[in-house]
Scaffold this motif. Sequence first.
Motif, PDB file in Angstrom:
ATOM      1  N   PHE A   1       0.836  -1.195   0.000  1.00 46.69           N
ATOM      2  CA  PHE A   1       0.000   0.000   0.000  1.00 46.69           C
ATOM      3  C   PHE A   1       0.873   1.248   0.000  1.00 46.69           C
ATOM      4  N   PHE A   2       0.235   2.367  -0.307  1.00 43.44           N
ATOM      5  CA  PHE A   2       0.915   3.666  -0.216  1.00 43.44           C
ATOM      6  C   PHE A   2       1.004   4.081   1.252  1.00 43.44           C
ATOM      7  N   ARG A   3       2.102   4.743   1.585  1.00 40.83           N
ATOM      8  CA  ARG A   3       2.259   5.258   2.947  1.00 40.83           C
ATOM      9  C   ARG A   3       3.011   6.581   2.919  1.00 40.83           C
ATOM     10  N   ILE A   4       2.714   7.415   3.904  1.00 40.78           N
ATOM     11  CA  ILE A   4       3.466   8.647   4.151  1.00 40.78           C
ATOM     12  C   ILE A   4       3.713   8.717   5.653  1.00 40.78           C
ATOM     13  N   HIS A   5       4.974   8.759   6.046  1.00 44.97           N
ATOM     14  CA  HIS A   5       5.354   8.878   7.446  1.00 44.97           C
ATOM     15  C   HIS A   5       6.193  10.142   7.620  1.00 44.97           C
ATOM     16  N   ALA A   6       6.020  10.821   8.711  1.00 43.45           N
ATOM     17  CA  ALA A   6       6.829  12.008   9.007  1.00 43.45           C
ATOM     18  C   ALA A   6       6.937  12.152  10.514  1.00 43.45           C
ATOM     19  N   GLY A   7       8.083  12.676  10.967  1.00 45.70           N
ATOM     20  CA  GLY A   7       8.217  12.803  12.402  1.00 45.70           C
ATOM     21  C   GLY A   7       9.499  13.471  12.847  1.00 45.70           C
ATOM     22  N   LEU A   8       9.783  13.289  14.133  1.00 47.88           N
ATOM     23  CA  LEU A   8      10.946  13.884  14.788  1.00 47.88           C
ATOM     24  C   LEU A   8      11.792  12.759  15.360  1.00 47.88           C
ATOM     25  N   LYS A   9      13.123  12.888  15.197  1.00 48.57           N
ATOM     26  CA  LYS A   9      14.033  11.877  15.743  1.00 48.57           C
ATOM     27  C   LYS A   9      15.032  12.534  16.685  1.00 48.57           C
ATOM     28  N   LEU A  10      15.082  12.021  17.903  1.00 48.91           N
ATOM     29  CA  LEU A  10      16.046  12.465  18.905  1.00 48.91           C
ATOM     30  C   LEU A  10      17.138  11.406  18.992  1.00 48.91           C
ATOM     31  N   SER A  11      18.422  11.833  18.906  1.00 52.23           N
ATOM     32  CA  SER A  11      19.526  10.882  18.858  1.00 52.23           C
ATOM     33  C   SER A  11      20.583  11.236  19.890  1.00 52.23           C
ATOM     34  N   TYR A  12      21.178  10.193  20.464  1.00 49.62           N
ATOM     35  CA  TYR A  12      22.259  10.359  21.426  1.00 49.62           C
ATOM     36  C   TYR A  12      23.528   9.733  20.859  1.00 49.62           C
ATOM     37  N   LEU A  13      24.612  10.496  20.811  1.00 46.84           N
ATOM     38  CA  LEU A  13      25.876  10.031  20.239  1.00 46.84           C
ATOM     39  C   LEU A  13      26.549   9.048  21.198  1.00 46.84           C
ATOM     40  N   VAL A  14      26.637   7.800  20.772  1.00 48.80           N
ATOM     41  CA  VAL A  14      27.225   6.749  21.592  1.00 48.80           C
ATOM     42  C   VAL A  14      28.736   6.655  21.378  1.00 48.80           C
ATOM     43  N   PHE A  15      29.160   6.783  20.120  1.00 51.53           N
ATOM     44  CA  PHE A  15      30.579   6.646  19.799  1.00 51.53           C
ATOM     45  C   PHE A  15      30.876   7.405  18.516  1.00 51.53           C
ATOM     46  N   ASP A  16      32.070   8.000  18.437  1.00 49.86           N
ATOM     47  CA  ASP A  16      32.508   8.644  17.200  1.00 49.86           C
ATOM     48  C   ASP A  16      34.002   8.420  17.008  1.00 49.86           C
ATOM     49  N   ARG A  17      34.432   8.463  15.753  1.00 49.24           N
ATOM     50  CA  ARG A  17      35.834   8.244  15.415  1.00 49.24           C
ATOM     51  C   ARG A  17      36.181   9.068  14.176  1.00 49.24           C
ATOM     52  N   SER A  18      37.229   9.849  14.266  1.00 45.54           N
ATOM     53  CA  SER A  18      37.738  10.629  13.135  1.00 45.54           C
ATOM     54  C   SER A  18      39.057  10.021  12.678  1.00 45.54           C
ATOM     55  N   VAL A  19      39.232   9.881  11.360  1.00 44.51           N
ATOM     56  CA  VAL A  19      40.441   9.272  10.800  1.00 44.51           C
ATOM     57  C   VAL A  19      40.971  10.153   9.677  1.00 44.51           C
ATOM     58  N   PHE A  20      42.277  10.459   9.762  1.00 46.09           N
ATOM     59  CA  PHE A  20      42.970  11.200   8.703  1.00 46.09           C
ATOM     60  C   PHE A  20      44.189  10.382   8.269  1.00 46.09           C
ATOM     61  N   THR A  21      44.245  10.076   6.970  1.00 42.29           N
ATOM     62  CA  THR A  21      45.324   9.251   6.440  1.00 42.29           C
ATOM     63  C   THR A  21      46.100  10.027   5.391  1.00 42.29           C
ATOM     64  N   SER A  22      47.424  10.126   5.602  1.00 46.87           N
ATOM     65  CA  SER A  22      48.307  10.807   4.645  1.00 46.87           C
ATOM     66  C   SER A  22      49.602  10.021   4.529  1.00 46.87           C
ATOM     67  N   ASN A  23      50.572  10.568   3.786  1.00 47.54           N
ATOM     68  CA  ASN A  23      51.866   9.906   3.651  1.00 47.54           C
ATOM     69  C   ASN A  23      52.603   9.809   4.977  1.00 47.54           C
ATOM     70  N   LEU A  24      52.252  10.627   5.921  1.00 48.64           N
ATOM     71  CA  LEU A  24      52.905  10.626   7.228  1.00 48.64           C
ATOM     72  C   LEU A  24      52.294   9.606   8.182  1.00 48.64           C
ATOM     73  N   GLY A  25      51.194   8.962   7.771  1.00 54.62           N
ATOM     74  CA  GLY A  25      50.550   7.959   8.611  1.00 54.62           C
ATOM     75  C   GLY A  25      49.107   8.307   8.910  1.00 54.62           C
ATOM     76  N   ASP A  26      48.561   7.647   9.924  1.00 52.87           N
ATOM     77  CA  ASP A  26      47.161   7.817  10.310  1.00 52.87           C
ATOM     78  C   ASP A  26      47.046   8.616  11.602  1.00 52.87           C
ATOM     79  N   VAL A  27      46.033   9.477  11.640  1.00 52.58           N
ATOM     80  CA  VAL A  27      45.685  10.187  12.865  1.00 52.58           C
ATOM     81  C   VAL A  27      44.231   9.839  13.186  1.00 52.58           C
ATOM     82  N   ALA A  28      44.013   9.210  14.323  1.00 52.60           N
ATOM     83  CA  ALA A  28      42.655   8.790  14.710  1.00 52.60           C
ATOM     84  C   ALA A  28      42.287   9.416  16.045  1.00 52.60           C
ATOM     85  N   ILE A  29      41.065   9.916  16.132  1.00 50.44           N
ATOM     86  CA  ILE A  29      40.548  10.519  17.365  1.00 50.44           C
ATOM     87  C   ILE A  29      39.211   9.863  17.693  1.00 50.44           C
ATOM     88  N   ASN A  30      39.103   9.323  18.883  1.00 48.62           N
ATOM     89  CA  ASN A  30      37.854   8.709  19.346  1.00 48.62           C
ATOM     90  C   ASN A  30      37.151   9.615  20.346  1.00 48.62           C
TER      91      ASN A  30
END
Length: 251
Positions: free
Chosen positions: A165-194
């Motif tokens: 069937f056809f449907r239309i849903h709309a709403g609001l989403k509340l989110s909590y950040l559990v984990f994050d990780r940033s990664v930068f890779t270059s010729n000098l190696g990797d830089v990771a931040i958690n």
Amino acid sequence: MLLVIINTIPMKEMNSYVKSILVFQLFILYCIPIFGQENQKSEIISETKIDSLYREDQFFIGVTYNLFNKTPVGFSNDKFAAGLTAGFLRDMPINTKRNLAIAPGLGLTFNNYNQNIGISTSNGIPSYSLLSDPSKYSNNKFSQLFLDVPIELRWRGSTFQNHTFFRIHAGLKLSYLVFDRSVFTSNLGDVAINNNPDFNKIQYGLFAAAGYGSANLYIHYGLNSLFKTAQIAGNPINARSLNIGLVFYIL
């Protein structure tokens, strides 16, 4: 059947037996429609009872293409950035037809962002810059895992017998950040931040899904910035998430 019975009965008793048999058969013929009506009524009652319990409790899983809105000057997306979301929604109809409902739920979202905001640390303090030369690095991204609490208003053209069937849903989403990780890779190696402290732990946004059958178009727009106090050259980073893709609802 009536003739066979009549032939076995003496003539003097014929009248009484014939009368009795005729009365019995008339009684049977009278009762059959009544029994049929009662069966029809019971079927209607049963059907109404099933329909009165109908709801669209559903698991969902979605895939998205992740973008940013309100980005700093010079910002660019380096590569395709994908996201994955999944969870469960509890359907609560709010009208007699049961085609309008409110559905709170619980889920998880994992987002990747490939872009040119370089994140590094100095004495444990994150710093930010725009990477202008892609040839100097091979990978620059950050990933985030969220615990989601969505609530949506639903309209659908379904019944308890039809789930395409056809449907239309709309709403609001509340989110909590559990984990994050940033990664930068270059010729000098990797830089990771958690668990970067500059990321907003609480995110909230609007979303909508529409389609026919299981597969539906999906869009989510973040209402607040992914960063708290992060700056590039003294200018705050107000980037907000914009996620576009498909969501699949499974009963």
